[in-house]
Scaffold this motif. Sequence first.
Motif, PDB file in Angstrom:
ATOM      1  N   ALA A   1     -35.307  16.121  -8.547  1.00 12.78           N
ATOM      2  CA  ALA A   1     -35.600  16.713  -9.851  1.00 12.78           C
ATOM      3  C   ALA A   1     -36.980  17.346  -9.766  1.00 12.78           C
ATOM      4  O   ALA A   1     -37.798  16.951  -8.934  1.00 12.78           O
ATOM      5  CB  ALA A   1     -35.571  15.655 -10.951  1.00 12.78           C
ATOM      6  N   ASN A   2     -37.233  18.331 -10.629  1.00  9.48           N
ATOM      7  CA  ASN A   2     -38.514  19.030 -10.557  1.00  9.48           C
ATOM      8  C   ASN A   2     -38.921  19.547 -11.929  1.00  9.48           C
ATOM      9  O   ASN A   2     -38.113  19.557 -12.862  1.00  9.48           O
ATOM     10  CB  ASN A   2     -38.433  20.174  -9.540  1.00  9.48           C
ATOM     11  CG  ASN A   2     -37.412  21.223  -9.933  1.00  9.48           C
ATOM     12  OD1 ASN A   2     -37.582  21.912 -10.942  1.00  9.48           O
ATOM     13  ND2 ASN A   2     -36.349  21.354  -9.137  1.00  9.48           N
ATOM     14  N   PRO A   3     -40.170  20.004 -12.066  1.00 10.91           N
ATOM     15  CA  PRO A   3     -40.673  20.437 -13.378  1.00 10.91           C
ATOM     16  C   PRO A   3     -40.347  21.870 -13.773  1.00 10.91           C
ATOM     17  O   PRO A   3     -40.868  22.348 -14.788  1.00 10.91           O
ATOM     18  CB  PRO A   3     -42.203  20.277 -13.234  1.00 10.91           C
ATOM     19  CG  PRO A   3     -42.442  19.555 -11.972  1.00 10.91           C
ATOM     20  CD  PRO A   3     -41.266  19.849 -11.109  1.00 10.91           C
ATOM     21  N   TYR A   4     -39.521  22.573 -12.987  1.00  9.93           N
ATOM     22  CA  TYR A   4     -39.169  23.924 -13.396  1.00  9.93           C
ATOM     23  C   TYR A   4     -38.432  23.888 -14.737  1.00  9.93           C
ATOM     24  O   TYR A   4     -37.778  22.892 -15.073  1.00  9.93           O
ATOM     25  CB  TYR A   4     -38.294  24.592 -12.341  1.00  9.93           C
ATOM     26  CG  TYR A   4     -39.050  25.083 -11.134  1.00  9.93           C
ATOM     27  CD1 TYR A   4     -39.920  26.166 -11.235  1.00  9.93           C
ATOM     28  CD2 TYR A   4     -38.898  24.468  -9.886  1.00  9.93           C
ATOM     29  CE1 TYR A   4     -40.619  26.626 -10.118  1.00  9.93           C
ATOM     30  CE2 TYR A   4     -39.590  24.917  -8.779  1.00  9.93           C
ATOM     31  CZ  TYR A   4     -40.461  25.997  -8.899  1.00  9.93           C
ATOM     32  OH  TYR A   4     -41.154  26.441  -7.798  1.00  9.93           O
ATOM     33  N   PRO A   5     -38.541  24.963 -15.527  1.00  4.23           N
ATOM     34  CA  PRO A   5     -37.821  25.000 -16.814  1.00  4.23           C
ATOM     35  C   PRO A   5     -36.328  24.746 -16.636  1.00  4.23           C
ATOM     36  O   PRO A   5     -35.733  25.168 -15.644  1.00  4.23           O
ATOM     37  CB  PRO A   5     -38.100  26.421 -17.326  1.00  4.23           C
ATOM     38  CG  PRO A   5     -39.379  26.822 -16.668  1.00  4.23           C
ATOM     39  CD  PRO A   5     -39.344  26.176 -15.298  1.00  4.23           C
ATOM     40  N   GLY A   6     -35.758  24.058 -17.583  1.00  4.07           N
ATOM     41  CA  GLY A   6     -34.349  23.709 -17.505  1.00  4.07           C
ATOM     42  C   GLY A   6     -34.168  22.209 -17.545  1.00  4.07           C
ATOM     43  O   GLY A   6     -34.988  21.491 -18.119  1.00  4.07           O
ATOM     44  N   ASP A   7     -33.098  21.738 -16.955  1.00  6.92           N
ATOM     45  CA  ASP A   7     -32.789  20.317 -16.953  1.00  6.92           C
ATOM     46  C   ASP A   7     -33.691  19.592 -15.945  1.00  6.92           C
ATOM     47  O   ASP A   7     -33.531  19.747 -14.736  1.00  6.92           O
ATOM     48  CB  ASP A   7     -31.320  20.105 -16.596  1.00  6.92           C
ATOM     49  CG  ASP A   7     -30.876  18.652 -16.770  1.00  6.92           C
ATOM     50  OD1 ASP A   7     -31.733  17.792 -17.076  1.00  6.92           O
ATOM     51  OD2 ASP A   7     -29.672  18.388 -16.599  1.00  6.92           O
ATOM     52  N   GLN A   8     -34.643  18.824 -16.442  1.00  2.00           N
ATOM     53  CA  GLN A   8     -35.594  18.129 -15.572  1.00  2.00           C
ATOM     54  C   GLN A   8     -35.221  16.667 -15.343  1.00  2.00           C
ATOM     55  O   GLN A   8     -35.978  15.932 -14.707  1.00  2.00           O
ATOM     56  CB  GLN A   8     -36.997  18.211 -16.177  1.00  2.00           C
ATOM     57  CG  GLN A   8     -37.511  19.632 -16.322  1.00  2.00           C
ATOM     58  CD  GLN A   8     -38.874  19.705 -16.978  1.00  2.00           C
ATOM     59  OE1 GLN A   8     -39.348  18.741 -17.572  1.00  2.00           O
ATOM     60  NE2 GLN A   8     -39.529  20.855 -16.878  1.00  2.00           N
ATOM     61  N   ARG A   9     -34.066  16.252 -15.814  1.00  2.00           N
ATOM     62  CA  ARG A   9     -33.686  14.848 -15.699  1.00  2.00           C
ATOM     63  C   ARG A   9     -33.480  14.430 -14.247  1.00  2.00           C
ATOM     64  O   ARG A   9     -32.944  15.177 -13.435  1.00  2.00           O
ATOM     65  CB  ARG A   9     -32.400  14.590 -16.485  1.00  2.00           C
ATOM     66  CG  ARG A   9     -32.563  14.650 -17.993  1.00  2.00           C
ATOM     67  CD  ARG A   9     -31.223  14.510 -18.689  1.00  2.00           C
ATOM     68  NE  ARG A   9     -30.321  15.615 -18.324  1.00  2.00           N
ATOM     69  CZ  ARG A   9     -29.067  15.710 -18.746  1.00  2.00           C
ATOM     70  NH1 ARG A   9     -28.550  14.775 -19.519  1.00  2.00           N
ATOM     71  NH2 ARG A   9     -28.324  16.764 -18.377  1.00  2.00           N
ATOM     72  N   SER A  10     -33.902  13.222 -13.971  1.00  2.00           N
ATOM     73  CA  SER A  10     -33.709  12.668 -12.640  1.00  2.00           C
ATOM     74  C   SER A  10     -32.258  12.261 -12.444  1.00  2.00           C
ATOM     75  O   SER A  10     -31.639  11.680 -13.346  1.00  2.00           O
ATOM     76  CB  SER A  10     -34.607  11.445 -12.452  1.00  2.00           C
ATOM     77  OG  SER A  10     -34.268  10.749 -11.270  1.00  2.00           O
ATOM     78  N   PRO A  11     -31.687  12.517 -11.269  1.00  2.00           N
ATOM     79  CA  PRO A  11     -30.336  12.043 -10.982  1.00  2.00           C
ATOM     80  C   PRO A  11     -30.306  10.565 -10.581  1.00  2.00           C
ATOM     81  O   PRO A  11     -29.230   9.999 -10.369  1.00  2.00           O
ATOM     82  CB  PRO A  11     -29.902  12.922  -9.810  1.00  2.00           C
ATOM     83  CG  PRO A  11     -31.181  13.229  -9.096  1.00  2.00           C
ATOM     84  CD  PRO A  11     -32.226  13.338 -10.163  1.00  2.00           C
ATOM     85  N   VAL A  12     -31.474   9.943 -10.489  1.00  2.00           N
ATOM     86  CA  VAL A  12     -31.585   8.550 -10.069  1.00  2.00           C
ATOM     87  C   VAL A  12     -31.663   7.664 -11.311  1.00  2.00           C
ATOM     88  O   VAL A  12     -32.454   7.919 -12.226  1.00  2.00           O
ATOM     89  CB  VAL A  12     -32.839   8.335  -9.194  1.00  2.00           C
ATOM     90  CG1 VAL A  12     -32.885   6.908  -8.669  1.00  2.00           C
ATOM     91  CG2 VAL A  12     -32.866   9.339  -8.053  1.00  2.00           C
TER      92      VAL A  12
END
Length: 297
Positions: free
Chosen positions: A33-44
């Motif tokens: 996951a990263n801070p770029y605009p969009g879905d920032q939710r962690s998959p963990v």
Amino acid sequence: MTTAVAVSASPSSAKKAASRNLLATCWTTAGDANPYPGDQRSPVGIRERVEAASGAGFRGLGLLHADLMPALDEYGVRGLRTLLDDHGIVDLELELLTGWWATGPDRVRNDLLTAAEQLGARHIKAAPDVAGGSWNRDQWITAFAALAADAANAGTRVGLELLPWSNIRTVHEGLSLVRDAGAPAAGLIIDVWHTERAHTPPADLAAVPLRYIVGVELDDADAEPVGTLFDDTVNRRRLCGRGAFDLAGVIAALRATGWDGPWGAEILSEEHRKTPVREAVAAAFRTVEAVLKQRCQ
């Protein structure tokens, strides 16, 4: 790369500093996951993240709003606090507050303040304006003082993170704002990536009064950025000791202020995101611990 400031600590204070809690900031445990605009939710999942942080040795954890709210939905306040307690997580950092200078309802602000009070969070991280537009400094001082008052009422503090591509680029600019806000719960988040990219010498960090330091984050990077500053900070940070930053000088300077932790590890990179979470978090802990111990010898 800046020049180290000549600051020494007594053996007892240095030993204490090395043994203080280390905090895994939100991106360090977030996986892909990263801070770029969009879905920032962690998959963990939150349990795996807590277990990875605790297993590596961290006693602090950061959570992004986008991950905090699903964790509360899954566990509830009591369940999440129990999960943290059972794994020895003492310090909780919540982020990220943006747009706090504007008027009107702010769901993220309310969510973070409520969660901070209920979970006993150490602090909330706030960001400056990265849009590059005009801003009214007096309005910002008033708004940050109000935010700090809300944080104090929630039993926490708010730290303004300095971003070298924003309207508050340096420690000097941030310190001026929080001083003028005049609120005990207001302070700064000092991330070495941002201070190094802003060419702030360690001696300037040593001059920051301790009461204005809310959090510290350690990481590393190459001597020169690649691409935009935002792309560089998201994709090319390195583990501590693996880059060109003057970590020795920064750590010595911050210890000179009286700071003894928690020391945050904020590792953001394409390589970090591709590494299995437990392995990546363990590497972050080992390398932060190593640079802190080096300054105690």
